[in-house]
Design a protein around this motif. Structure first.
Motif, PDB file in Angstrom:
ATOM      1  N   VAL A 155      26.624  97.673   4.918  1.00  0.00           N
ATOM      2  CA  VAL A 155      27.619  96.509   4.820  1.00  0.00           C
ATOM      3  C   VAL A 155      28.582  96.745   3.715  1.00  0.00           C
ATOM      4  N   TYR A 156      29.224  95.632   4.517  1.00  0.00           N
ATOM      5  CA  TYR A 156      30.427  95.442   3.109  1.00  0.00           C
ATOM      6  C   TYR A 156      31.006  93.550   3.082  1.00  0.00           C
ATOM      7  N   ARG A 157      31.263  94.020   1.532  1.00  0.00           N
ATOM      8  CA  ARG A 157      32.209  92.552   1.433  1.00  0.00           C
ATOM      9  C   ARG A 157      32.511  92.357   0.159  1.00  0.00           C
ATOM     10  N   VAL A 158      33.792  91.673   0.519  1.00  0.00           N
ATOM     11  CA  VAL A 158      34.919  91.675  -0.907  1.00  0.00           C
ATOM     12  C   VAL A 158      33.454  90.253  -1.486  1.00  0.00           C
ATOM     13  N   LEU A 159      34.063  90.935  -3.012  1.00  0.00           N
ATOM     14  CA  LEU A 159      33.156  89.894  -3.519  1.00  0.00           C
ATOM     15  C   LEU A 159      34.056  89.366  -5.192  1.00  0.00           C
ATOM     16  N   ASN A 160      34.350  88.663  -5.383  1.00  0.00           N
ATOM     17  CA  ASN A 160      34.920  87.663  -6.526  1.00  0.00           C
ATOM     18  C   ASN A 160      34.121  87.971  -8.022  1.00  0.00           C
ATOM     19  N   ALA A 161      34.013  88.276  -8.857  1.00  0.00           N
ATOM     20  CA  ALA A 161      33.541  88.652  -9.838  1.00  0.00           C
ATOM     21  C   ALA A 161      32.981  87.612 -10.615  1.00  0.00           C
ATOM     22  N   ALA A 162      34.055  87.014 -10.273  1.00  0.00           N
ATOM     23  CA  ALA A 162      34.000  85.872 -10.959  1.00  0.00           C
ATOM     24  C   ALA A 162      32.743  84.640 -11.147  1.00  0.00           C
ATOM     25  N   ASN A 163      32.418  85.067  -9.699  1.00  0.00           N
ATOM     26  CA  ASN A 163      31.192  84.402  -9.298  1.00  0.00           C
ATOM     27  C   ASN A 163      29.443  85.001  -9.524  1.00  0.00           C
ATOM     28  N   TYR A 164      29.932  86.116 -10.482  1.00  0.00           N
ATOM     29  CA  TYR A 164      29.116  87.041 -10.932  1.00  0.00           C
ATOM     30  C   TYR A 164      28.507  86.477 -12.287  1.00  0.00           C
ATOM     31  N   GLY A 165      29.754  85.971 -13.492  1.00  0.00           N
ATOM     32  CA  GLY A 165      29.250  85.957 -14.213  1.00  0.00           C
ATOM     33  C   GLY A 165      30.320  86.704 -15.206  1.00  0.00           C
TER      34      GLY A 165
ATOM     35  N   ARG B 216      39.062  86.653 -12.638  1.00  0.00           N
ATOM     36  CA  ARG B 216      38.739  86.837 -11.045  1.00  0.00           C
ATOM     37  C   ARG B 216      39.279  87.645 -10.933  1.00  0.00           C
ATOM     38  N   ARG B 217      38.319  88.635 -10.379  1.00  0.00           N
ATOM     39  CA  ARG B 217      38.347  89.854  -9.836  1.00  0.00           C
ATOM     40  C   ARG B 217      38.099  90.214  -8.526  1.00  0.00           C
ATOM     41  N   GLU B 218      38.614  89.959  -7.653  1.00  0.00           N
ATOM     42  CA  GLU B 218      38.275  90.647  -5.902  1.00  0.00           C
ATOM     43  C   GLU B 218      38.445  92.390  -5.426  1.00  0.00           C
ATOM     44  N   ARG B 219      37.010  92.420  -5.248  1.00  0.00           N
ATOM     45  CA  ARG B 219      36.602  93.587  -5.361  1.00  0.00           C
ATOM     46  C   ARG B 219      36.241  93.771  -3.805  1.00  0.00           C
ATOM     47  N   VAL B 220      36.305  94.991  -3.034  1.00  0.00           N
ATOM     48  CA  VAL B 220      35.093  95.307  -1.765  1.00  0.00           C
ATOM     49  C   VAL B 220      33.799  96.167  -2.242  1.00  0.00           C
ATOM     50  N   ILE B 221      33.331  95.448  -1.776  1.00  0.00           N
ATOM     51  CA  ILE B 221      31.593  97.095  -2.419  1.00  0.00           C
ATOM     52  C   ILE B 221      31.111  97.039  -0.986  1.00  0.00           C
ATOM     53  N   PHE B 222      30.629  98.525  -0.342  1.00  0.00           N
ATOM     54  CA  PHE B 222      30.401  99.171   0.411  1.00  0.00           C
ATOM     55  C   PHE B 222      28.965  99.533  -0.160  1.00  0.00           C
ATOM     56  N   VAL B 223      27.994  98.833   0.805  1.00  0.00           N
ATOM     57  CA  VAL B 223      26.746  99.726  -0.149  1.00  0.00           C
ATOM     58  C   VAL B 223      25.951  99.936   1.638  1.00  0.00           C
TER      59      VAL B 223
ATOM     60  N   LEU C 148      33.298  77.728  -9.548  1.00  0.00           N
ATOM     61  CA  LEU C 148      34.455  77.207  -9.866  1.00  0.00           C
ATOM     62  C   LEU C 148      34.076  76.170 -10.373  1.00  0.00           C
ATOM     63  N   ASP C 149      33.097  74.905  -9.415  1.00  0.00           N
ATOM     64  CA  ASP C 149      32.879  74.211  -9.317  1.00  0.00           C
ATOM     65  C   ASP C 149      32.207  73.393 -10.988  1.00  0.00           C
ATOM     66  N   ALA C 150      31.336  74.335 -11.047  1.00  0.00           N
ATOM     67  CA  ALA C 150      30.739  74.258 -12.296  1.00  0.00           C
ATOM     68  C   ALA C 150      30.783  74.269 -13.405  1.00  0.00           C
TER      69      ALA C 150
ATOM     70  N   TRP D 131      32.146  79.206 -14.156  1.00  0.00           N
ATOM     71  CA  TRP D 131      32.553  80.214 -14.443  1.00  0.00           C
ATOM     72  C   TRP D 131      32.301  80.615 -15.548  1.00  0.00           C
ATOM     73  N   ARG D 132      32.424  82.161 -15.708  1.00  0.00           N
ATOM     74  CA  ARG D 132      33.157  82.269 -17.770  1.00  0.00           C
ATOM     75  C   ARG D 132      34.708  82.391 -17.589  1.00  0.00           C
ATOM     76  N   THR D 133      34.962  82.027 -19.015  1.00  0.00           N
ATOM     77  CA  THR D 133      36.249  81.922 -19.001  1.00  0.00           C
ATOM     78  C   THR D 133      37.209  83.010 -20.054  1.00  0.00           C
ATOM     79  N   VAL D 134      37.797  82.919 -20.776  1.00  0.00           N
ATOM     80  CA  VAL D 134      38.603  84.139 -21.208  1.00  0.00           C
ATOM     81  C   VAL D 134      37.930  83.768 -22.737  1.00  0.00           C
ATOM     82  N   ARG D 135      37.981  82.649 -22.839  1.00  0.00           N
ATOM     83  CA  ARG D 135      37.676  81.674 -24.340  1.00  0.00           C
ATOM     84  C   ARG D 135      36.377  81.894 -24.674  1.00  0.00           C
ATOM     85  N   ASP D 136      35.035  82.446 -23.632  1.00  0.00           N
ATOM     86  CA  ASP D 136      33.727  82.713 -23.258  1.00  0.00           C
ATOM     87  C   ASP D 136      33.479  83.881 -24.149  1.00  0.00           C
TER      88      ASP D 136
END
Length: 394
Positions: A176-186, A190-197, A216-218, A262-267
């Motif tokens: 399986v593979y998916r494009v993940l946005n790292a920001a969505n995992y803390g 905002r780093r989007e990469r495709v991960i293959f597992v 982002l909404d939170a 989402w965690r920010t640069v300040r965080d």
């Protein structure tokens, strides 16, 4: 459980895999600057790299057969320049395309699982056919490309094998593979990469990517509605600068989002002294020095302090200035220090990067965020442990 790391770079993916409990049997990287970074941290006794069996060399010269049946996991980030949005998009015509070597490592070691990472550009429509080729090769690594056979002919052979339902014969993997946005995992970026597992088919493992934990909404809610973000950082009302985009999103929200913000640069870097304004205090931190010369130009305006950073990039001809800059609330700009960039990639503070600012930023721009790698590797390890538990009881 043991693992092999290919194309290790500065070690972001490898650190995450080690933190998940995998013991590296071999860590391979050809770039001497990246190897120097790993060697320096090995010499300093920084865990987990202190115990890594590092091999500096070309992966094409490595014989993996000695690891057959002895490793549970193969991981790595095959060079991504052939597919990068900032590169030349040559894909299979680029000599830096090392996917065939990743497949060979899987074929020769026959691991129970693998994790590979690449740039989002690989999923562009332009590369759709080659992406399918990669997935089919990973699914059936023993069905190799014949002498004189083109990659398109090899793909056709793989497709026929797949359609014929031959996955039960020989070595095969459920991929399986998916494009993940790292920001969505803390990750504060905002780093989007495709991960293959992939899991070996005979294990019968069912797996999906971990659910996102941050949104982002939170973050918009905490900045525009509750004010919790600003209170956490001690920012007064008159100092708060909220993105109009955040205000628009909050208007559409009926209730507080359940996800973490989402965690920010300040965080990520708010507790570090500014290397330009307080250089003596900054010098107390590894790799935390001011780099002059930052400037803004169209399309390259830096990362706002109160949002996740833009994607850190390595660049084709040097470090791209605009992507790797901090945009302060007062409108001034400066480059991120190496330590700040390491924070944005969630490397530990005691991990030292070797080389000039440009070289170390290139290492960081190519890295996998450590905490994202840990999350995925933890999930893979848990599923492997559950699937092999009966074997241990026998």
């Amino acid at each position: 459980m043991r693992a092999i790391e290919l194309f290790a770079g500065a070690g972001g993916l490898g650190i995450g895999v080690s933190r998940a409990g995998f013991i590296p049997a071999e860590v391979i990287e050809w770039n001497r600057w990246c190897c120097d970074t790993i060697r320096e941290n090995k010499a300093r006794g920084i865990l987990p790299v202190a115990k890594w069996p590092l091999v500096e060399g070309d992966v094409r010269n490595i014989n993996f057969q000695r690891h057959e049946g002895r490793v549970e996991l193969v991981t790595g980030g095959p060079p991504c320049q052939p597919f990068s949005l900032g590169g030349k998009h040559r894909s299979h015509n680029d000599v830096r395309d090392m996917w065939s070597e990743a497949v060979r490592a899987v074929r020769e070691t026959k691991p129970k699982a693998f994790i590979f990472e690449n740039v989002k550009g690989l999923t562009r429509e332009t590369f759709a056919t080659y992406l399918a080729y990669i997935v089919h090769q990973l699914s059936y690594p023993e069905l190799t490309c014949g002498s004189g056979e083109s990659w398109t002919d090899h793909l056709a052979k793989l497709e026929c094998h797949h359609i014929a339902g031959s996955s039960c014969r020989g070595l095969s993997y459920r991929v399986v593979y998916r494009v993940l946005n790292a920001a969505n995992y803390g990750i504060p970026q905002r780093r989007e990469r495709v991960i293959f597992v992939g899991f070996r088919s005979d294990l019968g493992i069912e797996w999906s990517f971990p659910a996102a934990t941050h949104s982002l909404d939170a973050l918009a809610w905490q900045q525009c509605r509750s004010g919790g973000y600003w209170e956490r950082h001690g920012v007064s009302r008159r100092q708060r600068i909220v993105s109009p985009r955040f205000e628009e999103r909050v208007e559409c929200l009926a209730s507080k989002p359940m996800a973490l913000p989402w965690r920010t640069v300040r965080d990520a870097i708010g507790d570090l002294p500014d290397p330009e304004l307080a250089p003596s205090l900054a010098a107390e931190f590894l790799n935390h020095r001011f780099q002059p010369g930052a400037r803004s130009y169209p399309g390259h305006t830096g990362s706002p302090l109160d949002e996740p950073a833009k994607t850190l990039k390595a660049g084709v001809h040097g470090v791209p200035g605009g992507e790797n800059m901090l945009a302060r609330p007062d409108g001034s700009l400066r480059y991120f220090s190496v330590r700040e960039s390491a924070r944005l990639q969630t490397f530990p503070d005691d991990f030292r990067f070797h080389g000039s600012w440009s070289e170390t930023m290139r290492q960081l721009g190519n890295a996998v965020p450590v905490e994202l790698a840990t999350l995925i590797a933890n999930s893979v390890r848990a599923h492997l442990a559950a699937a092999t538990a009966p074997e241990r009881k026998q």
